[in-house]
Write an enzyme that holds these catalytic residues in place. Structure first.
Site, short mmCIF file in Angstrom:
data_model
loop_
_atom_site.label_atom_id
_atom_site.label_comp_id
_atom_site.label_asym_id
_atom_site.label_seq_id
_atom_site.Cartn_x
_atom_site.Cartn_y
_atom_site.Cartn_z
N THR A 17 53.07 40.25 28.89
CA THR A 17 54.23 41.02 29.97
C THR A 17 53.52 42.02 30.89
O THR A 17 54.36 42.30 31.61
CB THR A 17 55.15 41.39 28.98
OG1 THR A 17 54.84 42.48 27.99
CG2 THR A 17 56.02 40.45 28.12
N GLY A 18 52.52 42.29 30.57
CA GLY A 18 51.76 43.11 31.58
C GLY A 18 51.45 42.49 33.15
O GLY A 18 51.50 41.37 33.18
N GLY A 19 50.96 43.19 33.94
CA GLY A 19 50.53 42.63 35.19
C GLY A 19 49.66 41.66 35.11
O GLY A 19 49.61 40.48 35.83
N GLU A 20 48.43 41.80 34.68
CA GLU A 20 47.46 40.98 34.66
C GLU A 20 47.85 39.83 33.65
O GLU A 20 47.34 38.59 33.89
CB GLU A 20 46.00 41.67 34.15
CG GLU A 20 45.69 42.51 35.18
CD GLU A 20 45.13 41.98 36.42
OE1 GLU A 20 44.34 40.87 36.34
OE2 GLU A 20 45.55 42.39 37.61
N ILE A 100 39.59 39.46 27.15
CA ILE A 100 39.13 39.80 28.70
C ILE A 100 38.82 40.79 29.09
O ILE A 100 38.04 41.32 29.88
CB ILE A 100 40.26 39.09 29.52
CG1 ILE A 100 40.76 37.82 28.94
CG2 ILE A 100 40.07 39.18 30.94
CD1 ILE A 100 39.52 36.49 29.21
N THR A 101 39.49 42.01 28.34
CA THR A 101 39.68 43.41 28.64
C THR A 101 38.12 43.93 28.74
O THR A 101 37.07 43.72 28.03
CB THR A 101 40.29 44.20 27.59
OG1 THR A 101 41.43 43.78 27.17
CG2 THR A 101 40.36 45.68 27.89
N GLU A 102 37.84 44.74 29.89
CA GLU A 102 36.70 45.37 30.13
C GLU A 102 36.83 46.94 29.91
O GLU A 102 37.95 47.55 29.81
CB GLU A 102 36.26 44.95 31.63
CG GLU A 102 37.17 45.81 32.73
CD GLU A 102 36.44 45.27 34.10
OE1 GLU A 102 35.46 45.57 34.21
OE2 GLU A 102 37.24 45.34 35.08
N TYR A 163 31.55 31.17 38.00
CA TYR A 163 32.20 30.57 39.21
C TYR A 163 31.23 30.00 40.13
O TYR A 163 31.69 28.75 40.56
CB TYR A 163 33.44 31.68 39.70
CG TYR A 163 34.15 32.42 38.90
CD1 TYR A 163 34.42 32.09 37.63
CD2 TYR A 163 34.52 33.67 39.41
CE1 TYR A 163 35.19 33.04 36.82
CE2 TYR A 163 35.34 34.58 38.57
CZ TYR A 163 35.43 34.22 37.27
OH TYR A 163 36.15 35.06 36.64
N GLU A 211 20.98 37.75 32.33
CA GLU A 211 20.94 38.78 33.19
C GLU A 211 19.87 39.81 32.82
O GLU A 211 19.62 39.69 31.80
CB GLU A 211 22.19 39.33 33.82
CG GLU A 211 22.85 39.89 32.77
CD GLU A 211 24.29 40.56 32.94
OE1 GLU A 211 24.72 39.88 34.10
OE2 GLU A 211 25.18 41.32 32.11
N HIS A 249 27.60 45.24 34.68
CA HIS A 249 27.82 45.17 33.42
C HIS A 249 27.36 46.22 32.40
O HIS A 249 26.02 46.86 32.81
CB HIS A 249 27.12 43.82 32.69
CG HIS A 249 28.03 42.49 33.04
ND1 HIS A 249 27.38 41.37 33.18
CD2 HIS A 249 29.14 42.61 33.64
CE1 HIS A 249 28.39 40.59 33.62
NE2 HIS A 249 29.64 41.19 34.04
#
Length: 299
Positions: A17-20, A100-102, A163, A211, A249
């Site tokens: 229910t949050g924006g993201e 997903i959270t950073e 991507y 990386e 990162h």
């Protein structure tokens, strides 16, 4: 087939229910993901309309699993609440938690990844784009419209490079693409995905994107040498990164001679893994190897 995520997966969204959470739940639904509910204790009992789909909100992951049979959760909660969210999901017995959270503190990530493992919950992330099995399901923030189903498996630390390679190879397609995240501590490693792709009968070639920072790619090279029979193509980001500076990162930092792109490239090549100098060159290496595989199968 696929690894970790299929059309049968039933997905909860913690923080829906949050924006993201709202934005990416809509995108996941549009990609065909079977999103069966959201989790927000303050909004339990409501439903949220996404175009023509009404998705119920549950107070806890356990309630959502009981009501829907969910086996995957995607976590979009803020960093301060991520540890509690993942712990709750693990306690409920969810099979896969995609974080997903950073910006999650490293000590929190250490704690919840170890706890989830003890409970039998696989963590992908944190600080990751999630994973997608094109044409079947998409759990996270990976754009679903830049590729199609195919026989390439992809595992990457970098969301952006995930991507990029998906787009470069969009006409060939992927079995599953997994963004494992670029933090110092992640729940699923390159090796975990290499092992899964090795067992997947519908993956013919594996792409591994690494990386600078840490030694995950060197350890993956050793694993490939001993356990992977399928062709692997590599790409390492960060050849021009200055020493001692974090590049995007939290885990992408070179200290002295440790974690350099050159060392990782050499380790992979010693294990028989061709390493592209750019994403485009990496894609060409993949296509060349696929053609060779097909020619060999026809001989």
């Amino acid at each position: 087939m696929a690894i970790h995520l299929t059309k049968e997966s039933r997905v909860l969204v913690q923080g829906m229910t949050g924006g993201e959470g709202m934005k990416h739940t809509r995108r996941m639904l549009a990609a065909g993901t079977n999103v069966v509910g959201g989790v927000n204790p303050r909004k339990a009992g409501r439903t949220v309309d996404f175009d023509e789909r009404a998705v119920p909100v549950f107070g806890t992951v356990h309630e959502g699993m009981d009501a829907t049979g969910a086996d995957v959760t995607v976590v979009f909660v803020p960093p301060a609440f991520a540890k509690a969210a993942v712990t709750e999901a693990a306690d409920a017995g969810i099979g896969l938690a995609v974080v997903i959270t950073e910006g999650i503190p490293v000590h929190d990530a250490v704690a919840f990844t170890a706890y989830a493992k003890s409970k039998g919950t696989r963590i992908i992330g944190p600080n990751c784009p999630g994973l997608i099995t094109p044409g079947q399901s998409n759990a996270g923030i990976i754009p679903a419209d830049i590729t199609k189903p195919g026989r390439i498996g992809l595992v990457s630390k970098s969301g952006t490079l995930t991507y990029q390679l998906m787009y470069e190879l969009r006409d060939t397609g992927f079995s599953t693409c997994v963004g494992i995240g670029g933090d110092p501590v992640v729940g699923t490693t390159h090796i975990d995905c290499l092992a899964a792709f090795e067992q997947d009968p519908e993956t013919d070639v594996i792409v591994m994107i690494g990386e600078i920072g840490g030694d995950a790619e060197e350890r993956a090279a050793s694993y490939i040498r001993e356990h992977v029979t399928k062709p692997v193509i590599g790409y390492i980001a960060g050849f021009t990164a200055p020493e001692g500076r974090t590049m995007g990162h939290a885990g992408a930092i070179v200290s002295g001679s440790s974690g350099t792109a050159q060392a990782k490239k050499e380790a992979l090549e010693a294990a028989g893994v061709p390493v592209g100098g750019t994403p485009t060159e990496t894609a060409r290496l993949v296509l060349t190897r696929l053609e060779a595989e097909r020619a060999g199968n026809q001989a």
